[in-house]
Design an enzyme around this catalytic site. Structure first.
Site, PDB file in Angstrom:
ATOM      1  N   HIS A 100       0.747  -1.153   0.024  1.00 52.91           N
ATOM      2  CA  HIS A 100      -0.020   0.056  -0.047  1.00 52.91           C
ATOM      3  C   HIS A 100       0.963   1.256   0.034  1.00 52.91           C
ATOM      4  CE1 HIS A 100      -2.290  -2.952   2.437  1.00 52.91           C
ATOM      5  NE2 HIS A 100      -3.415  -2.511   1.913  1.00 52.91           N
ATOM      6  N   ASP A 103       2.393   1.825   3.339  1.00 50.59           N
ATOM      7  CA  ASP A 103       3.365   0.839   3.908  1.00 50.59           C
ATOM      8  C   ASP A 103       4.889   1.328   3.715  1.00 50.59           C
ATOM      9  OD1 ASP A 103       1.322  -0.762   4.240  1.00 50.59           O
ATOM     10  OD2 ASP A 103       1.426  -1.882   2.496  1.00 50.59           O
TER      11      ASP A 103
HETATM   12  C1  XLS Z   1      -7.134  -6.623   4.536  1.00 48.09           C
HETATM   13  C2  XLS Z   1      -6.754  -6.661   2.900  1.00 48.09           C
HETATM   14  C3  XLS Z   1      -5.914  -5.716   2.493  1.00 48.09           C
HETATM   15  C4  XLS Z   1      -5.546  -5.898   0.911  1.00 48.09           C
HETATM   16  C5  XLS Z   1      -4.942  -4.544   0.671  1.00 48.09           C
HETATM   17  O1  XLS Z   1      -8.146  -7.200   5.048  1.00 48.09           O
HETATM   18  O2  XLS Z   1      -6.572  -8.107   2.883  1.00 48.09           O
HETATM   19  O3  XLS Z   1      -4.705  -5.952   3.328  1.00 48.09           O
HETATM   20  O4  XLS Z   1      -5.212  -7.137   0.696  1.00 48.09           O
HETATM   21  O5  XLS Z   1      -5.470  -3.546   0.857  1.00 48.09           O
END
Ligand code: XLS
Ligand code: CA
Ligand code: CA
Length: 438
Positions: A100, A103
């Protein structure tokens, strides 16, 4: 360069009898299974948010993870994380990673400052990608952590927030282009509602579709050809999320003329939260031509929330790989470990052990699924189960030669009806034999 993983050397394939915890027992990247290498089938990815930014905190306690990069803060920490991520991928020989926006770089006080922070880290990531050959499986925008998204992002009631979310995705599409991302993911953690008492659902869904159309148009304008993916999840953090499961998401995409633009990124733990198995969600996506990528993890049968554990359940990985092989692979998608080491597995080595466990479980699943398919085990069973449609009245139905009157006259003279056993238990014992013996 200092090691963030205690100088662990590259993890090698040593085979199923190895007792070395830092070796692969089943994942042999270049071994050929069902006509392709394991690496080509699996295209493993590291999830930046769990591996590099996860702290191990839970609603009852602070973080526990021992991470060398936590001795820094702000942009220094973000830079250290890049070094550590590439070291970890090198140890594991992990070809891909996913992140993301938030991150990889911290938010600044303004959107301008936030984007500048991103530019610095994206340049650093690009250098590391070049020297290591690692690739970006997908990137995405985090439109759920910051309090501004309290009412949602593309489904918010606040047009200012909608504009901010659009600016954030615009930037991520540019970042994806810069880093050669093979996919772009939308996961709508806050795209849903808490109560219908204050919600105009139709308005929110129309706005969400407008948002996706604008994203598609902008990607096209800048020449970013990555596959767009939507990741279904029924709930958490919202009480009801609009991308509830594969079927709901596909219906939404078809309603709004977006089904040619998107495929699905299916996560195992999201499937179980929706009351489905992982293979069910993969199957629904596959038969609709929309299986794009997977987030590999597993939930806990005894807990009702998203636990994101590393996948170790061979039944699940086998049946997942069965769907993936039947799909002809994942195309530009891959197997991303959206999984976190448990709070009590806090040492840096645990990140290596847990990825080995997940990669071996999927490699083993691939081997078993390939053999099941080669022997046409389930194909023969299913073929036989529907064989009444191969001739007689069944064949007439398929050929469009039957109608309610002809079916009634057939039923009138066909007495008694005879059914055959579905043989579920016997089939499961054959599956057990394959899992144990292949
Ligand atoms: C959350 C999601 C997230 C997505 C990406 O539960 O898994 O991490 O994979 O935003
Ligand atoms: Ca996920
Ligand atoms: Ca999850």
């Amino acid at each position: 360069m200092a090691s963030y993983f205690n100088n662990i050397s590259k993890v090698a394939f040593e085979g199923r009898t190895s007792s070395n915890p830092l070796a692969y027992k089943f994942y042999d990247a270049n071994a050929v299974v069902a006509g392709k290498t394991m690496n080509e089938w699996l295209r493993f990815g590291l999830a930046y948010w769990h591996a590099m930014t996860g702290t191990g905190s839970d609603p009852f306690g602070a973080g526990t993870m021992q991470r060398g990069w936590d001795r820094y803060s702000g942009m220094d920490q973000a830079k250290a994380r890049v070094e550590a991520a590439f070291e970890l991928m090198d140890i594991l020989d992990m070809p891909y990673f996913c992140f993301h926006d938030r991150d990889i770089a911290p938010e600044g006080d303004t959107l301008q400052e936030t984007n500048k922070n991103l530019d610095v880290i994206v340049a650093l990531i690009k250098e590391n990608m070049k020297s290591s050959g690692r690739k970006l499986l997908w990137n995405t925008a985090n439109m759920f952590s910051n309090p501004r998204f309290v009412h949602g992002a593309a489904t918010t009631c606040n047009a200012d927030v909608y504009a901010y979310a659009a600016a954030q995705v615009k930037k991520q599409l540019e970042v994806g282009l810069e880093l050669g991302a093979e996919n772009y993911v939308f996961w709508g953690g806050r795209e849903g509602y808490e109560t219908l008492l204050n919600t105009d659902m139709k308005f929110e869904l129309d706005n969400l579709a407008r948002f996706f159309h604008m994203a598609k148009d902008y990607a096209k304008e800048i020449g970013f050809n990555a596959q767009f993916l939507i990741e279904p999840k029924p709930k958490e953090p919202s009480k009801h999320q609009y991308d509830f499961d594969s079927a709901t998401t596909i219906a939404f995409l078809k309603t709004y003329g977006l089904d040619q633009v998107f495929k699905l990124n299916i996560e195992a733990n999201h499937a179980t939260l929706a009351g489905h198995t992982f293979e069910h969600e993969l199957h629904v996506a596959r038969i609709n031509g929309m299986l794009g990528s997977i987030d590999a993890n597993q939930g806990d049968e005894l807990l009702g929330w998203d636990t994101d554990e590393f996948p170790t359940n061979l039944y699940s990985t086998t049946l997942a790989m069965y769907e993936i092989i039947k799909n002809g692979g994942l195309g530009s998608g891959g197997v991303n470990f959206d999984a976190k080491t448990r709070r009590a597995s806090f040492e840096p080595e645990d990140l290596v052990y847990s990825h080995i466990a997940g990669m071996d479980s999927f490699a083993r699943g691939l081997q078993v699924a390939a053999k099941l398919l080669e022997d046409r085990v389930l194909e023969n069973i299913i073929d036989d189960r529907y064989s009444s449609f191969k001739s007689g009245i069944g064949a007439d139905v398929l050929a469009g030669k039957a109608n309610f009157k002809s079916l009634e006259s057939y039923a009138m003279q066909n007495n008694p009806i005879v059914n055959k056993s579905g043989r579920q238990e016997q089939i499961k014992s054959v599956l057990n034999q394959y899992i144990m013996n292949v």
